[in-house]
Design an enzyme around this catalytic site. Sequence first.
Site, PDB file in Angstrom:
ATOM      1  N   HIS A 217      -2.946  -4.659   6.459  1.00 26.52           N
ATOM      2  CA  HIS A 217      -1.857  -3.795   6.945  1.00 26.52           C
ATOM      3  C   HIS A 217      -0.840  -4.621   7.736  1.00 26.52           C
ATOM      4  CE1 HIS A 217      -4.918  -0.562   6.206  1.00 26.52           C
ATOM      5  NE2 HIS A 217      -3.848   0.015   5.697  1.00 26.52           N
ATOM      6  N   HIS A 221       2.352  -6.084   3.010  1.00 22.74           N
ATOM      7  CA  HIS A 221       1.915  -4.822   2.394  1.00 22.74           C
ATOM      8  C   HIS A 221       3.053  -3.812   2.383  1.00 22.74           C
ATOM      9  CE1 HIS A 221      -0.229  -1.089   1.604  1.00 22.74           C
ATOM     10  NE2 HIS A 221       0.102  -0.639   2.801  1.00 22.74           N
ATOM     11  N   HIS A 257       5.910   2.930   6.589  1.00 17.97           N
ATOM     12  CA  HIS A 257       4.793   3.872   6.474  1.00 17.97           C
ATOM     13  C   HIS A 257       3.544   3.426   7.226  1.00 17.97           C
ATOM     14  CE1 HIS A 257       3.188   1.025   3.544  1.00 17.97           C
ATOM     15  NE2 HIS A 257       2.052   1.691   3.568  1.00 17.97           N
ATOM     16  N   ASP A 258       3.390   2.126   7.494  1.00 18.79           N
ATOM     17  CA  ASP A 258       2.237   1.629   8.263  1.00 18.79           C
ATOM     18  C   ASP A 258       2.690   0.885   9.511  1.00 18.79           C
ATOM     19  OD1 ASP A 258      -0.081   2.552   7.025  1.00 18.79           O
ATOM     20  OD2 ASP A 258      -0.045   0.979   5.503  1.00 18.79           O
ATOM     21  N   ASP A 367       1.360   3.464  -2.027  1.00 22.15           N
ATOM     22  CA  ASP A 367       0.515   2.986  -0.929  1.00 22.15           C
ATOM     23  C   ASP A 367      -0.818   2.447  -1.427  1.00 22.15           C
ATOM     24  OD1 ASP A 367      -0.200   2.454   1.696  1.00 22.15           O
ATOM     25  OD2 ASP A 367      -1.018   4.458   2.035  1.00 22.15           O
TER      26      ASP A 367
END
Length: 502
Positions: A217, A221, A257-258, A367
């Site tokens: 993560h 990524h 998103h992360d 994802d």
Amino acid sequence: MEVCYQLPVLPLDRPVPKHVLSRRGAISFSSSSSLFGAPDPRQLSQRRGAISYDSSDQTALYIRMLGDVRVRSQVGFEPERRISHPYLSIDFRTLHSEYETAAGEVMEAQGRVHRLLSFQRYLHSSRVLRGVPQQIPLHILDEDYTGQARCMLEKVGNWNFDIFLFDKLTNGNSLITLTVHLLNQYGLVELFQLDMVKLWRFLVMVQEDYHSDNPYHNAVHAADVTQAMYCYMQEPMLAKSLTSCDLLLGILAAATHDLDHPGVNQPFLIKTDHYLATLYRNTSVLENHHWKSAVGLFRETGLFSHLPAEDSLNMERELGSLILATDISRQNDYLCRFRRHLDQENLCLSNASHRHFILQMALKCADICNPCRPWELSKQWSEKVTEEFFQQGDIEKKHRLEVSPLYDRAINTVGNIQIGFMTYVAEPLFAEWTRFSDTRLSQTMLGHMGLNKASWVGRQQEQTPVSKEAEPSVAAAAARRDRDATAGETSSKEIPQGSKDS
């Protein structure tokens, strides 16, 4: 001892010294920039990551790294000693809502600049206040992008796009370079009148907030998911239906998103009584944090400050809805809803709520699309995500916590984890996506996933069985995930998962 002084501003036609390029800091477009003209040098230390440009040339494309406003003296800097919680190598000083501080003044100052509970933002802010420099410099390309990296961007819609090679060619700035390229390719910068200064600063901060020490993560990524999201938005059914606002949200949601992912999962935060788990009531803890961290950067950089307040807030809400959809514990909810729409054939992409739902499904696919990549890429991602799992398992063992399913390296392998993930998570999702968009890309993804699964099965058969506990562990993990999802339905969210009428 450290010395703070005003750096000279170099014109574009003069080479930048290597000792300047080796430091991160402000970016200047012109020698007439007023960024370094502040009368008080101490003000410069608060302009971390700031960008300036010449008012007479706002479309300049070339940038120069002029380094941080703080320079090393002959004595040099003393390395920062983090007061970290023993569970992790990241700063978990607020794990139990308490931490020690050497001086009351520092404590008060840190509280004022604590930006939306972001670990990385908190660290950067406190370092500036204490006068401690960044230990890991952020290198930005001297020019927009050239050479091989630019050649790769010409094929950014290719499913075989090698994000690892691209990250090397961009000197570790794949997320920034890719996101700017996609926004320009769609014409979104001009359409939404985005200030390039604010946009660059926003993306630099986004990339900073991804933990580079996470095996999986991290910013690479995020760049990979952004590239996959672009591929999906180029599919015929979406390309002819998505609005400019949908495209902007899709790209930004993929890039953030992360954001600020700590490298551990939600159950770990819950069983260690982390304040984020309490804040979000044990529901989509990480996803809520990613969303709020992104909103914090929007507001800090003023990226959408020129838009009407209502439009800006609406964009933040829709971004949150997209990011919250990536919660793997709610996988079955979204999959059942998607399957129901396809069975009833009632998806209408002229409907805004239906388009938003498809964007949610596209982001979910992006994802977890690693099993659908070519073997050379998929294998690397599989090893990285498994290593992150095992690192958490090692921490749990060390501190005598219950080891999460699949996170024990003694009874699991990369192969058995990937086979289980493909069987119970990836294959059902991409099968439904293929029903929705039965294109060459969809068939390619299914083909790669089948070959990758066969490769892992073959490797498993060649290896000596690790333990009989490894095989049922995948099913146990799936059962636990379903229980968590059922329990999560009773908890309230700050954002509904799409419109009720869809």
